[in-house]
Design a protein around this motif. Structure first.
Motif, PDB file in Angstrom:
ATOM      1  N   ASP A   2       0.761  -1.352   0.016  1.00  0.00           N
ATOM      2  CA  ASP A   2       0.060   0.004   0.049  1.00  0.00           C
ATOM      3  C   ASP A   2       0.818   1.261  -0.038  1.00  0.00           C
ATOM      4  OD1 ASP A   2      -2.620   1.126  -0.145  1.00  0.00           O
ATOM      5  OD2 ASP A   2      -2.065   1.816   2.180  1.00  0.00           O
ATOM      6  N   GLU A   3       1.856   1.320   0.820  1.00  0.00           N
ATOM      7  CA  GLU A   3       2.637   2.628   1.032  1.00  0.00           C
ATOM      8  C   GLU A   3       3.551   2.936   0.071  1.00  0.00           C
ATOM      9  OE1 GLU A   3       3.938   3.492   5.046  1.00  0.00           O
ATOM     10  OE2 GLU A   3       2.531   2.037   5.510  1.00  0.00           O
ATOM     11  N   GLN A   7       0.883   3.879  -2.961  1.00  0.00           N
ATOM     12  CA  GLN A   7       0.784   5.452  -2.583  1.00  0.00           C
ATOM     13  C   GLN A   7       2.096   5.805  -3.486  1.00  0.00           C
ATOM     14  OE1 GLN A   7       0.301   6.377   1.603  1.00  0.00           O
ATOM     15  NE2 GLN A   7      -0.912   4.777   1.821  1.00  0.00           N
ATOM     16  N   ASN A   9       5.129   5.871  -2.626  1.00  0.00           N
ATOM     17  CA  ASN A   9       5.919   6.495  -1.759  1.00  0.00           C
ATOM     18  C   ASN A   9       7.460   5.788  -1.416  1.00  0.00           C
ATOM     19  OD1 ASN A   9       7.245   7.913   0.407  1.00  0.00           O
ATOM     20  ND2 ASN A   9       5.242   7.827   1.723  1.00  0.00           N
ATOM     21  N   HIS A  56      -2.057   0.124  -9.188  1.00  0.00           N
ATOM     22  CA  HIS A  56      -2.582  -0.362  -7.900  1.00  0.00           C
ATOM     23  C   HIS A  56      -2.813  -1.559  -7.561  1.00  0.00           C
ATOM     24  CE1 HIS A  56      -5.757  -0.883  -5.057  1.00  0.00           C
ATOM     25  NE2 HIS A  56      -5.171   0.428  -4.226  1.00  0.00           N
TER      26      HIS A  56
END
Lengths: 128, 128
Positions: A2-3, A7, A9, A56
Motif C-alpha cells: 500500500d505505502e 501510494q 512513496n 494499484h
C-alpha cells in the motif's frame, strides 16, 4: 504494497525492504535473478511507475508462515509510459498474480512471483 | 502432485481431493470458477494428460498455514495432444507457476493458481 506501491512513496523503501533484496523469480522482469540495493529497488519502482503511473495492487488473499507471506493480487493501471521498448498505448490493464515475499531480519528480503502476462499483452494490444 | 499428476494415477483422487473442489483462479483453464466433483476432476486430469502425456511438476518451494499451502513449481512436458483447439506440436514446454491449495476436512478442496503462459505459448510456437 500500500505505502510503497499504491501510494508511490519510495521514501518508505528503507522502512520495509532489506538492503539486499533478491528477485528469485519474476519472468521477464529486467531484474529477475538479481539482488538489489535500496537505490536499485527505487529505480525498479520508478521504472514501473513510469509505465503505469496509476498502478494499484489490490490484495485478495494472503497466507503466512514465519519467514514468508504469499499473497494473491489484482493489478490495475493505465499504460502511459514505455514498457518493454513499446511506446505508451494509453490502455488500461487488469491482471492477476501471486507473490511470495521472503523475510529476513524483519524486513522483506526478496520475492518469488508469477502473474498473468498473457492478459496484459492482450489488453495492451500486443497480441490478439 | 506426485501421485496424481506426476504418476498419472487418477485412482488416488479420492484419497487427496475433496468431493467439492473449487478452482478459484486459473486463467484460461476451462474449469476456472467451477466446483468439480471427483468425476469432473478426473476429466480435467485426463484433458491435461492427453495434451502432455509426460507432464511433470517439480515443486521448488512451499509454505504452509493451517488451511492453505502455497507451492512454486516447474512444469515440464511434451505437447502430444490437442490444446486450446490447436493440433499437437510435438514441442517441449518448461514453465513456472505458483499454486495455493485450499484444504477442508483434511482434503484439498480447491486451488488458486497463476503460471507463466507466455513462455508456454512461445515454446509451442503460438507466438513469437
Amino acid at each position: 504494497m500500500d505505502e510503497v506501491w499504491n501510494q508511490k512513496n519510495s521514501g518508505k523503501v528503507e522502512k520495509y525492504i532489506h538492503s539486499k533484496y533478491t528477485i528469485h523469480l519474476d519472468t521477464a522482469d529486467p531484474w529477475e535473478g538479481k539482488t538489489l540495493t535500496h537505490l536499485e529497488f527505487k529505480e525498479r519502482l520508478q521504472h514501473s511507475f513510469n509505465a503505469f503511473p496509476d498502478m494499484h495492487f489490490e490484495i485478495t488473499f494472503a497466507i503466512e508462515e514465519e519467514k514468508h507471506v504469499a499473497i494473491t493480487w489484482i493489478l490495475t493501471g493505465t499504460n502511459l509510459g514505455v514498457i518493454g521498448g513499446f511506446p505508451p498505448t494509453n490502455k488500461k490493464i487488469k491482471t492477476n498474480g501471486i507473490t511470495i515475499y521472503h523475510f529476513k531480519e524483519n524486513l522483506i528480503s526478496g520475492h518469488t512471483q508469477v502473474f498473468d502476462r498473457v492478459t496484459v499483452a492482450k489488453q495492451l494490444g500486443f497480441v490478439k
